[in-house]
Design a protein around this motif. Structure first.
Motif, PDB file in Angstrom:
ATOM      1  N   ALA A  15     -41.725  35.978  20.886  1.00 26.15           N
ATOM      2  CA  ALA A  15     -42.422  36.201  19.619  1.00 26.15           C
ATOM      3  C   ALA A  15     -41.973  37.508  18.975  1.00 26.15           C
ATOM      4  O   ALA A  15     -41.813  37.593  17.750  1.00 26.15           O
ATOM      5  CB  ALA A  15     -43.932  36.209  19.847  1.00 26.15           C
ATOM      6  N   ALA A  16     -41.763  38.536  19.805  1.00 26.42           N
ATOM      7  CA  ALA A  16     -41.253  39.807  19.281  1.00 26.42           C
ATOM      8  C   ALA A  16     -39.858  39.622  18.694  1.00 26.42           C
ATOM      9  O   ALA A  16     -39.540  40.154  17.618  1.00 26.42           O
ATOM     10  CB  ALA A  16     -41.241  40.863  20.386  1.00 26.42           C
ATOM     11  N   LEU A  17     -39.001  38.839  19.373  1.00 29.72           N
ATOM     12  CA  LEU A  17     -37.660  38.554  18.850  1.00 29.72           C
ATOM     13  C   LEU A  17     -37.736  37.801  17.526  1.00 29.72           C
ATOM     14  O   LEU A  17     -36.907  38.011  16.627  1.00 29.72           O
ATOM     15  CB  LEU A  17     -36.861  37.737  19.863  1.00 29.72           C
ATOM     16  CG  LEU A  17     -36.352  38.465  21.112  1.00 29.72           C
ATOM     17  CD1 LEU A  17     -35.560  37.504  21.997  1.00 29.72           C
ATOM     18  CD2 LEU A  17     -35.471  39.650  20.720  1.00 29.72           C
ATOM     19  N   ALA A  18     -38.740  36.919  17.392  1.00 27.87           N
ATOM     20  CA  ALA A  18     -38.907  36.178  16.139  1.00 27.87           C
ATOM     21  C   ALA A  18     -39.159  37.132  14.975  1.00 27.87           C
ATOM     22  O   ALA A  18     -38.637  36.940  13.867  1.00 27.87           O
ATOM     23  CB  ALA A  18     -40.065  35.181  16.266  1.00 27.87           C
ATOM     24  N   PHE A  19     -39.937  38.184  15.224  1.00 28.01           N
ATOM     25  CA  PHE A  19     -40.212  39.140  14.153  1.00 28.01           C
ATOM     26  C   PHE A  19     -39.012  40.054  13.899  1.00 28.01           C
ATOM     27  O   PHE A  19     -38.831  40.522  12.770  1.00 28.01           O
ATOM     28  CB  PHE A  19     -41.471  39.946  14.472  1.00 28.01           C
ATOM     29  CG  PHE A  19     -42.685  39.417  13.779  1.00 28.01           C
ATOM     30  CD1 PHE A  19     -43.377  40.183  12.869  1.00 28.01           C
ATOM     31  CD2 PHE A  19     -43.117  38.120  14.011  1.00 28.01           C
ATOM     32  CE1 PHE A  19     -44.489  39.687  12.209  1.00 28.01           C
ATOM     33  CE2 PHE A  19     -44.215  37.608  13.366  1.00 28.01           C
ATOM     34  CZ  PHE A  19     -44.915  38.401  12.450  1.00 28.01           C
ATOM     35  N   VAL A  20     -38.201  40.296  14.902  1.00 33.78           N
ATOM     36  CA  VAL A  20     -36.945  41.016  14.671  1.00 33.78           C
ATOM     37  C   VAL A  20     -36.039  40.175  13.774  1.00 33.78           C
ATOM     38  O   VAL A  20     -35.414  40.689  12.832  1.00 33.78           O
ATOM     39  CB  VAL A  20     -36.248  41.343  16.008  1.00 33.78           C
ATOM     40  CG1 VAL A  20     -34.855  41.913  15.758  1.00 33.78           C
ATOM     41  CG2 VAL A  20     -37.075  42.325  16.813  1.00 33.78           C
TER      42      VAL A  20
END
Length: 726
Positions: A374-379
């Motif tokens: 999910a953090a990668l999605a926001f990156v």
């Protein structure tokens, strides 16, 4: 002596293909209800911005407040159903509240029939806002209240020997949720994009909200029609309330006996032994152990639920042309349910077995990976936003103003603006806006100097016109990209006669020679130009988010080649970043959801005591609510000017929380609730009796206090203990 609960035999329900007929009414009800909820929610943030005219930040705030409320009310629904009304009545009564809320939302979006402002803003905006807030409150109360009841009510329809059918029902039930979400998220944006109205044509939010309201009416009717077939278990008392009372008593008792004369206990929940059954206390300990792991989880939902707010706004600045179809910004949310239906079986049958061959991919490790994805999605969203920002016009700051020049004379001109020399072709314009501060000196061919005063933060067009000598006229331009991917078109009439110009049944309103901006959607646009006798059709292919000034020159003549006389000056380039790039962030987020959410529910179920599945379900839903509250706090506290920076901030916070959760998970010891509960089943009945007179030590000694505890009477056998004895 153990208290054995006597169950009344269940009413046998009619069956079809081995399944109770009643469950088909429940599945259809769930499909319609989820269609209603997700369909309304898909267009909600755009309704806030474009109908109620709220800015993006405030629209996002209200959106996440609503979602948070939807996940807070399930606790209330569970308490009402289990303690007083039972599941059936709770579903019916709260579905009525839910339906009224959807109808109120549809009514709130109806434009004032008597009058409207030119920008489409209703005159009585206070009434629209009040109705919208009332509708959303009722919807949150309804959808949240029935959330913990419907699935459990469906499970009640099966008999003990129908375990296989019950398991299949829950799979079908989950499928109906995703089907309702997928179909509604596809349809309601299309309904929203339609135009409707009496005095003014606007996007049809009443229809976009009205269809979900109609589906909620259908959901209620279908559920009531199946009423004669349902097995209805009476309310048994809410375990959530009992757990809270048990925890409250343990805390209270611990602080009442802080002196050294009372012996220490292995766990702070053991201070509830004087009143509550040891089995219940052991079950509470297991539940609290899992709930402690829930503390970092809301941060995941803080990112996940921004798909319906920030990511939808991001899509409005992108190109939605997919060739055969055009995707509306709010339709991009359908990528999530589509990917869920694809990824869930792939993960279960392929990915997890392959990973298991390499190392032990425990549930808590999966949850950690889900948070990281999910953090990668926001990156990915931040990187995409940076590319979008590069394509946006360079709008003036609060201390600058910008000017574009249009030559309305049928010959080439050379003019001067301060020290800048500008060459203009006949019926042409300079390519880019020029930036000035407060004012500049304009010199035309005649040599006459003209001081032009400009308001800071504005964009302007100066048209050079031919009279007895060269002159000019100044017009205000847009200072932001057209909204919702629409195209802003206006007409500059240099023909010298009145003209009637329409496009797709929309009429351009002229103020002097320049018309007002008109929003025109993507695709082929035919402009019908008429005077009192003749007409001409000019055709232009429009993208997303562009702005044009159409010049009708003084040399314009009607006839076969009339459209070739019209010149299009591009004031803003169309959106060039394709909406398909959002699929990357949706894929990462949905993969994270599948690994995080599905695994989290399975983990909670496996680690929960037999009578506390609902407690952990309520705790899980509470993490969603807290996550949406986090969005409000972070968005308000950060006050970042760049959207990409806010995405990075959320991603960084989730990575930090992910590390904290990984450390917590490392020290977690998996338990088998069945074995622990079985140990208490083998205990002597006397050991499971409650104690009383626990707070009166005899002779002032700890030893005598312990003796009192052993011999205390257990006659006050309350409801909490009855429910936990085997």
């Amino acid at each position: 002596m153990a208290v054995e609960k006597i169950k009344k035999p269940k009413k046998r329900s009619a069956t079809i293909f081995g399944y109770p007929l009643s469950i088909f009414f429940i599945v259809v009800n769930e499909f319609c209800e989820r269609f209603s909820y997700y369909g309304m929610r898909a267009v909600l943030v755009l309704y806030f911005k474009y109908f109620l005219k709220w800015d993006e930040d405030f629209a996002t705030t209200i959106y996440h407040t609503f979602v948070a409320l939807c996940y807070l009310t399930p606790i209330l629904g569970a308490i009402v159903a289990d303690s007083w009304l039972g599941k059936f009545k709770t579903i019916v009564y709260l579905s009525i509240v839910y339906t009224v809320g959807q109808v109120v939302m549809a009514i709130s979006a109806i434009q004032d029939i008597t009058d409207a402002n030119k920008d489409g803003t209703p005159d009585n905006m206070t009434l629209h806002v009040a109705l919208s807030m009332l509708g959303l409150f009722l919807i949150a109360l309804g959808t949240g209240g029935i959330k913990p009841c419907v699935a459990a009510f469906g499970g009640d329809q099966f008999e003990d020997h129908q375990e296989k059918q019950r398991s299949t029902f829950f799979s079908i039930f989950y499928l109906s949720i995703n089907a309702g979400s997928l179909i509604s998220t596809l349809i309601t944006p299309i309904l929203r994009a339609q135009t409707c109205g009496i005095h003014i044509q606007q996007e049809c939010y009443p229809l976009a909200f009205g269809v979900p309201a109609a589906l909620m009416v259908v959901a209620l009717i279908v559920f009531i029609v199946g009423s004669p077939m349902y097995i209805r278990n009476p309310p048994q008392g809410n375990i959530i309330v009992k757990v809270c009372k048990c925890i409250g008593f343990a805390v209270k008792n611990r602080f009442r006996h802080r002196s050294s004369q009372y012996p220490k206990r292995d766990h702070w929940m053991d201070w509830a032994e004087e009143k509550y059954d040891k089995l219940l206390i052991a079950q509470v300990k297991m539940a609290l152990k899992v709930l402690f792991l829930y503390i970092p989880l809301p941060m995941f939902w803080a990112l996940f639920d921004q798909q319906g707010s920030r990511w939808t706004f991001q899509a409005t600045t992108m190109n939605g042309n997919f060739g055969a179809i055009t995707i509306q910004p709010d339709q991009m949310q359908t990528v999530n349910p589509i990917l869920i239906l694809i990824l869930v079986p792939i993960m279960d049958t392929l990915i997890y077995p392959l990973i298991a061959k390499c190392f032990n991919f425990t549930p808590l490790r999966r949850i950690t990976v889900g948070m990281f994805l999910a953090a990668l999605a926001f990156v990915a969203a931040a990187l995409l936003q940076i590319q979008i920002d590069k394509t946006l016009p360079d709008f003036p700051s609060s201390t600058e103003s910008q000017v574009k020049f249009i030559n309305m004379v049928n010959r080439d001109l050379q003019i001067q603006a301060d020290n800048k020399t500008i060459s203009l072709k006949g019926f042409g314009a300079n390519e880019d806006y020029l930036t000035f501060h407060n004012q500049f000196t304009l010199v035309l061919e005649s040599g006459q100097q003209n001081t032009i005063n400009l308001a800071n933060g504005t964009r302007n067009t100066i048209a050079i016109i031919q009279g007895s000598k060269l002159g000019f006229e100044k017009f205000d331009d847009m200072t932001s990209k057209p909204e919702k991917g629409e195209n802003a078109i206006r007409v500059l009439n240099g023909f010298g006669s009145d003209l009637n110009v329409t496009v797709r049944d929309k009429l351009f309103n002229f103020t002097s020679n320049m018309s007002e901006y008109l929003s025109v959607s993507h695709g082929k646009a035919e402009f019908m130009i008429k005077d009192n006798r003749e007409s001409c059709v000019y055709t232009q292919e429009l993208g997303f988010g562009s702005s044009y000034t159409l010049i009708i020159p003084s040399t314009f003549t009607f006839g076969e080649m009339c459209s070739e006389n019209i010149k299009a000056v591009m004031d803003m380039k169309p959106n060039s970043v394709h909406m398909a790039w959002q699929i990357i962030q949706y894929f990462l987020m949905t993969t994270g959801e599948v690994v995080f959410s599905v695994t989290g529910l399975e983990f909670s179920y496996s680690q929960a005591p037999s009578n506390m599945k609902s407690v952990l379900q309520a705790g899980w839903l509470l993490t969603v609510a807290v996550g949406n509250i986090i969005v409000l706090i972070v968005a308000e506290a950060a006050t970042l000017n760049d959207q990409w920076a806010e995405y990075i901030l959320f991603a960084s916070l989730l990575v930090l929380v992910c590390i904290i959760f990984a450390i917590m998970a490392y020290f977690y010891t998996y338990t088998d609730p069945t074995k622990i509960e079985a140990q208490f089943d083998e205990m002597e009945p006397e050991e499971k009796e409650k104690r009383k007179n626990f707070d009166m030590p005899r002779k002032g000694s700890a030893e005598s206090h312990k003796e009192d505890r052993r011999s205390s009477d257990s006659s006050s056998d309350d409801e909490c203990t009855k429910q936990t004895k085997i």
